[in-house]
Design an enzyme around this catalytic site. Structure first.
Site, PDB file in Angstrom:
ATOM      1  N   GLU A 196       0.869  -1.188   0.000  1.00  0.00           N
ATOM      2  CA  GLU A 196       0.000   0.000   0.000  1.00  0.00           C
ATOM      3  C   GLU A 196       0.904   1.237   0.000  1.00  0.00           C
ATOM      4  O   GLU A 196       2.095   1.132   0.296  1.00  0.00           O
ATOM      5  CB  GLU A 196      -0.900  -0.027   1.240  1.00  0.00           C
ATOM      6  CG  GLU A 196      -1.806  -1.254   1.221  1.00  0.00           C
ATOM      7  CD  GLU A 196      -2.710  -1.379   2.439  1.00  0.00           C
ATOM      8  OE1 GLU A 196      -2.555  -0.581   3.395  1.00  0.00           O
ATOM      9  OE2 GLU A 196      -3.575  -2.276   2.422  1.00  0.00           O
ATOM     10  N   GLU A 255       9.242  -8.416  -3.307  1.00  0.00           N
ATOM     11  CA  GLU A 255       9.115  -9.703  -2.589  1.00  0.00           C
ATOM     12  C   GLU A 255       9.971  -9.752  -1.337  1.00  0.00           C
ATOM     13  O   GLU A 255      10.609 -10.765  -1.039  1.00  0.00           O
ATOM     14  CB  GLU A 255       9.474 -10.871  -3.498  1.00  0.00           C
ATOM     15  CG  GLU A 255       8.431 -11.124  -4.535  1.00  0.00           C
ATOM     16  CD  GLU A 255       8.909 -12.081  -5.588  1.00  0.00           C
ATOM     17  OE1 GLU A 255      10.116 -12.352  -5.647  1.00  0.00           O
ATOM     18  OE2 GLU A 255       8.062 -12.532  -6.341  1.00  0.00           O
TER      19      GLU A 255
HETATM   20  C1  LIG Z   1       8.556  -2.410  -9.918  1.00  0.00           C
HETATM   21  C2  LIG Z   1       7.908  -2.899  -8.671  1.00  0.00           C
HETATM   22  C3  LIG Z   1       6.931  -3.860  -8.760  1.00  0.00           C
HETATM   23  C4  LIG Z   1       6.279  -4.315  -7.603  1.00  0.00           C
HETATM   24  N1  LIG Z   1       5.258  -5.220  -7.725  1.00  0.00           N
HETATM   25  C5  LIG Z   1       4.507  -5.524  -6.632  1.00  0.00           C
HETATM   26  C6  LIG Z   1       3.320  -6.323  -6.756  1.00  0.00           C
HETATM   27  O1  LIG Z   1       2.989  -6.814  -7.836  1.00  0.00           O
HETATM   28  N2  LIG Z   1       2.556  -6.508  -5.641  1.00  0.00           N
HETATM   29  C7  LIG Z   1       2.872  -5.977  -4.432  1.00  0.00           C
HETATM   30  O2  LIG Z   1       2.134  -6.187  -3.478  1.00  0.00           O
HETATM   31  N3  LIG Z   1       3.999  -5.217  -4.278  1.00  0.00           N
HETATM   32  C8  LIG Z   1       4.806  -4.980  -5.350  1.00  0.00           C
HETATM   33  N4  LIG Z   1       5.927  -4.183  -5.216  1.00  0.00           N
HETATM   34  C9  LIG Z   1       6.212  -3.577  -3.928  1.00  0.00           C
HETATM   35  C10 LIG Z   1       7.404  -4.200  -3.218  1.00  0.00           C
HETATM   36  O3  LIG Z   1       7.100  -5.509  -2.811  1.00  0.00           O
HETATM   37  C11 LIG Z   1       7.756  -3.259  -2.065  1.00  0.00           C
HETATM   38  O4  LIG Z   1       8.331  -2.102  -2.640  1.00  0.00           O
HETATM   39  C12 LIG Z   1       8.708  -3.912  -1.084  1.00  0.00           C
HETATM   40  O5  LIG Z   1       8.047  -4.922  -0.371  1.00  0.00           O
HETATM   41  C13 LIG Z   1       9.278  -2.913  -0.085  1.00  0.00           C
HETATM   42  O6  LIG Z   1       8.292  -2.145   0.490  1.00  0.00           O
HETATM   43  P1  LIG Z   1       8.415  -0.547   0.476  1.00  0.00           P
HETATM   44  O7  LIG Z   1       8.692  -0.123  -0.908  1.00  0.00           O
HETATM   45  O8  LIG Z   1       7.225   0.015   1.137  1.00  0.00           O
HETATM   46  O9  LIG Z   1       9.709  -0.262   1.339  1.00  0.00           O
HETATM   47  P2  LIG Z   1       9.766  -0.043   2.908  1.00  0.00           P
HETATM   48  O10 LIG Z   1       9.098  -1.153   3.629  1.00  0.00           O
HETATM   49  O11 LIG Z   1       9.337   1.329   3.234  1.00  0.00           O
HETATM   50  O12 LIG Z   1      11.325  -0.175   3.157  1.00  0.00           O
HETATM   51  C14 LIG Z   1      12.241   0.829   2.724  1.00  0.00           C
HETATM   52  C15 LIG Z   1      13.562   0.645   3.444  1.00  0.00           C
HETATM   53  O13 LIG Z   1      13.390   0.871   4.825  1.00  0.00           O
HETATM   54  C16 LIG Z   1      14.267   0.072   5.563  1.00  0.00           C
HETATM   55  N5  LIG Z   1      13.495  -0.767   6.501  1.00  0.00           N
HETATM   56  C17 LIG Z   1      12.170  -1.044   6.474  1.00  0.00           C
HETATM   57  N6  LIG Z   1      11.819  -1.818   7.508  1.00  0.00           N
HETATM   58  C18 LIG Z   1      12.947  -2.040   8.206  1.00  0.00           C
HETATM   59  C19 LIG Z   1      13.235  -2.774   9.384  1.00  0.00           C
HETATM   60  N7  LIG Z   1      12.317  -3.443  10.074  1.00  0.00           N
HETATM   61  N8  LIG Z   1      14.510  -2.790   9.815  1.00  0.00           N
HETATM   62  C20 LIG Z   1      15.478  -2.147   9.140  1.00  0.00           C
HETATM   63  N9  LIG Z   1      15.263  -1.442   8.021  1.00  0.00           N
HETATM   64  C21 LIG Z   1      14.007  -1.390   7.554  1.00  0.00           C
HETATM   65  C22 LIG Z   1      15.043  -0.776   4.578  1.00  0.00           C
HETATM   66  O14 LIG Z   1      16.268  -0.161   4.274  1.00  0.00           O
HETATM   67  C23 LIG Z   1      14.151  -0.752   3.350  1.00  0.00           C
HETATM   68  O15 LIG Z   1      14.882  -0.957   2.167  1.00  0.00           O
HETATM   69  C24 LIG Z   1       6.631  -3.769  -6.347  1.00  0.00           C
HETATM   70  C25 LIG Z   1       7.652  -2.822  -6.264  1.00  0.00           C
HETATM   71  C26 LIG Z   1       8.286  -2.379  -7.402  1.00  0.00           C
HETATM   72  C27 LIG Z   1       9.336  -1.328  -7.275  1.00  0.00           C
END
Ligand SMILES: Cc1cc2nc3c(=O)[nH]c(=O)nc-3n(C[C@H](O)[C@H](O)[C@H](O)COP(=O)(O)OP(=O)(O)OC[C@H]3O[C@@H](n4cnc5c(N)ncnc54)[C@H](O)[C@@H]3O)c2cc1C
Length: 544
Positions: A273, A527
């Site tokens: 989300e 993932e």
């Molecule tokens: C091209 C693309 C396609 C995608 N396709 C899909 C899809 O089909 N379906 C779907 O559901 N999702 C999809 N995603 C989403 C993807 O799975 C998420 O981007 C991913 O899970 C990371 O979540 P976020 O981007 O919110 O990063 P965040 O959770 O905000 O994390 C960002 C950074 O924060 C830090 N961080 C976060 N939590 C912690 C912790 N507990 N401890 C230490 N550091 C932490 C890490 O450095 C991390 O890299 C896609 C993303 C992209 C870019």
């Protein structure tokens, strides 16, 4: 022959020393993190341990392979020796520099990786000439020989998929990328006809039931032609299939699996989300019980992000909150199969007769083009009761089960993409001359190509190992996650090194290497973004 066996024996000895010291470090890590409960107090060290354990398993799987392949893979022994030396040498330095952090004594290092014979092996394994010799073969053969596969069925699968990928996908991959097009229906139809969407679906539900190794081999070949417009097309059905097999009712399995396997329906997966990514237990999109036109069901409302293929997909597997109490966390989440119509463009609006709406808008990305990834606004969208998979409150567990399969498949995606980059670089090294000779004749070019080949071989064997483990123990998270972690890093490094070998032309969009680089960048993100995969999946599994 005898020399090869002796070298492998010495490599195996060093690998078992590496295993001993890593196991000791993991033991100390368990104590330090109170059996994993305090991982968050020790994040950098947990990450270190997760990576070390991952590379150690990669060493072991590559050595197993080299022993089994023998002369049938002319590079295997050399690759296994170099990789063992690389990981053991780095581990020795890393642990030696921070004995206290690792909770180890110098005496343990002296008995294992710092022992005279281990140091001698590492020195010899990392000899520049040895690595250059591997690179020279890569230049000569414009890539690496096919890795040895024991099973006839697997060899045939690889060949058939490769023929299809080279003939049908590769010629249009660059155009799809440059024009940010959606993958053509003809590709989906042919992949469906060839049974690619049902490889891991059991035969009783209309699939091929061929298991995870065949799925990985297929993925690798498709991803070498195009990560986004072929290799990744089978990720989504793979994730939904595993979720259905893990928790779907008999009726749900009979309804959805044959259609997924036949490629009659395409799926998208929607977990992320706008404000919720890694912390999946905090998903907010709501599903509330309702009845519409005499049908029991659910009304879904909220916003989702990064839903890949949502426009073209016939169904979206969507994780929603059915229990409004946020304190319930993961236990309040349920998984729905949300049917919709197909839309080809970068934007769509799906309206239901009862007033429900899903609006989708694709976010522009530098790579991974071909399926488009959408932000979704969902308003009172009706989903029938029978589309709730596995009952209320089981969504998180089913989704994670599906993700384990997705991560395994991503190991194959990353390996295929890295192999494509290696082959592109090897071709270029033959064609491009500077200072009077092809750049492939220079020692540094060969060394770089040799290093790439070694790492790809390790990523491949780790992924195959994870596939075999997954065949035996469905839903097992740790090996698929390790395969994803390591193979994705290898893909990022390999594509960038291969780009550099192309010089300025590597920066020209017309050259596929440019696409490989931007495609690879997404692999460590989805993932389970790399740091979270290391800490929350691999680290937790190893330390608890
Ligand atoms: C091209 C693309 C396609 C995608 N396709 C899909 C899809 O089909 N379906 C779907 O559901 N999702 C999809 N995603 C989403 C993807 O799975 C998420 O981007 C991913 O899970 C990371 O979540 P976020 O981007 O919110 O990063 P965040 O959770 O905000 O994390 C960002 C950074 O924060 C830090 N961080 C976060 N939590 C912690 C912790 N507990 N401890 C230490 N550091 C932490 C890490 O450095 C991390 O890299 C896609 C993303 C992209 C870019």
């Amino acid at each position: 022959m005898a020399e090869r066996a002796e070298e492998l024996r010495r490599a195996r000895d060093v690998a078992s020393r590496l295993r001993r010291i890593v196991d000791s470090a993991l033991g100390a890590g368990r104590t330090r993190t109170a059996q994993g409960r305090d991982i968050d107090e020790h994040q950098p060290h947990t990450e270190r341990l997760a990576y070390l354990a991952t590379e150690t398993l990669a060493v072991e799987t590559l050595l197993d392979y080299a022993e089994a392949a023998g002369e049938r893979d002319p590079l295997a022994t050399g690759e296994a020796i170099v990789f063992t030396g690389q990981v053991a040498g780095r581990a020795r330095a890393q642990i030696g520099d921070a004995l206290e952090t690792f909770g180890l004594e110098q005496a343990e290092l002296d008995k294992t990786l710092d022992a005279t014979e281990a140091r001698a092996f590492i020195r010899g394994a990392l000899d520049d000439r040895r690595i250059e010799a591997i690179g020279a073969r890569v230049v000569e053969w414009r890539g690496t020989p096919d890795c040895y596969l024991e099973g006839e069925l697997e060899r045939m699968t690889r060949e058939a998929v490769r023929d299809f990928a080279r003939a049908e996908v590769a010629p249009i991959a660059q155009h799809i990328h440059l024009d940010d097009e959606l993958v053509p229906e003809a590709i989906i139809a042919k992949m469906a006809e060839l049974g690619f969407f049902g490889l891991a679906v059991p035969v009783e539900y209309g699939g091929q039931g061929m298991g995870n190794l065949a799925m990985i081999l297929t993925t690798e070949e498709l991803s070498a032609a195009s990560l986004a417009a072929a290799g990744s097309l089978i990720t989504r059905p793979e994730i939904l299939t595993k979720a259905l097999l893990g928790g779907g009712s008999d009726e749900q399995k009979r309804t959805w699996l044959p259609r997924l396997a036949a490629g009659q329906i395409m799926a998208a997966i929607s977990v992320t989300e706008p404000d919720t990514g890694s912390d999946v237990a905090s998903v907010k999109v709501r599903a509330e019980r309702t009845a519409q036109g005499g049908r029991e069901g659910w009304l879904i409302s909220g916003a989702k992000a990064w839903c890949t293929f949502a426009g073209r997909a016939d169904v979206i597997a969507m994780l929603c909150r059915t229990d409004p109490d946020l304190a319930k966390g993961a236990k309040g989440l349920s998984l729905f199969i949300v049917p919709k119509e197909r839309f080809p463009g970068h934007q769509f609006v799906m309206r239901q007769e009862g007033g429900g709406v899903i609006e989708g808008k694709a976010d522009r990305t530098p790579g991974y083009r071909g399926m488009h990834s959408y932000t979704l606004q969902i308003e009172r969208y009706f989903v029938a009761g029978e589309n709730l998979v596995g009952g209320e409150g089981r969504g998180f567990y089913l989704q994670m089960n599906g993700f384990a399969a997705g991560r395994l498949q991503t190991g194959g995606r990353a390996t295929g993409l890295a192999q494509a980059a290696l082959e592109a670089a090897a071709h270029y090294a033959n064609e491009r001359s500077q200072f009077g000779q092809p750049i492939g004749r220079y020692g540094l070019t060969r060394y770089k190509l040799g290093r790439m080949a070694v790492e790809i071989a390790a990523a491949r064997q780790l992924t195959y190992h994870a596939a075999r483990v997954f065949d035996r123990e469905e839903g097992r998270a740790v090996e698929p996650s390790m395969a994803k972690l390591f193979a994705c890093d290898v893909a990022v490094r390999t594509t960038q090194e291969a780009q550099l070998l192309h010089g300025g032309w590597g920066f020209a969009e017309e050259f596929p290497i440019c696409r490989y680089v931007v495609d690879a960048l997404v692999l460590p993100i989805f993932e389970g973004v790399k740091p979270v995969l290391e800490l929350k999946v691999i680290g937790r599994a190893l330390l608890s």
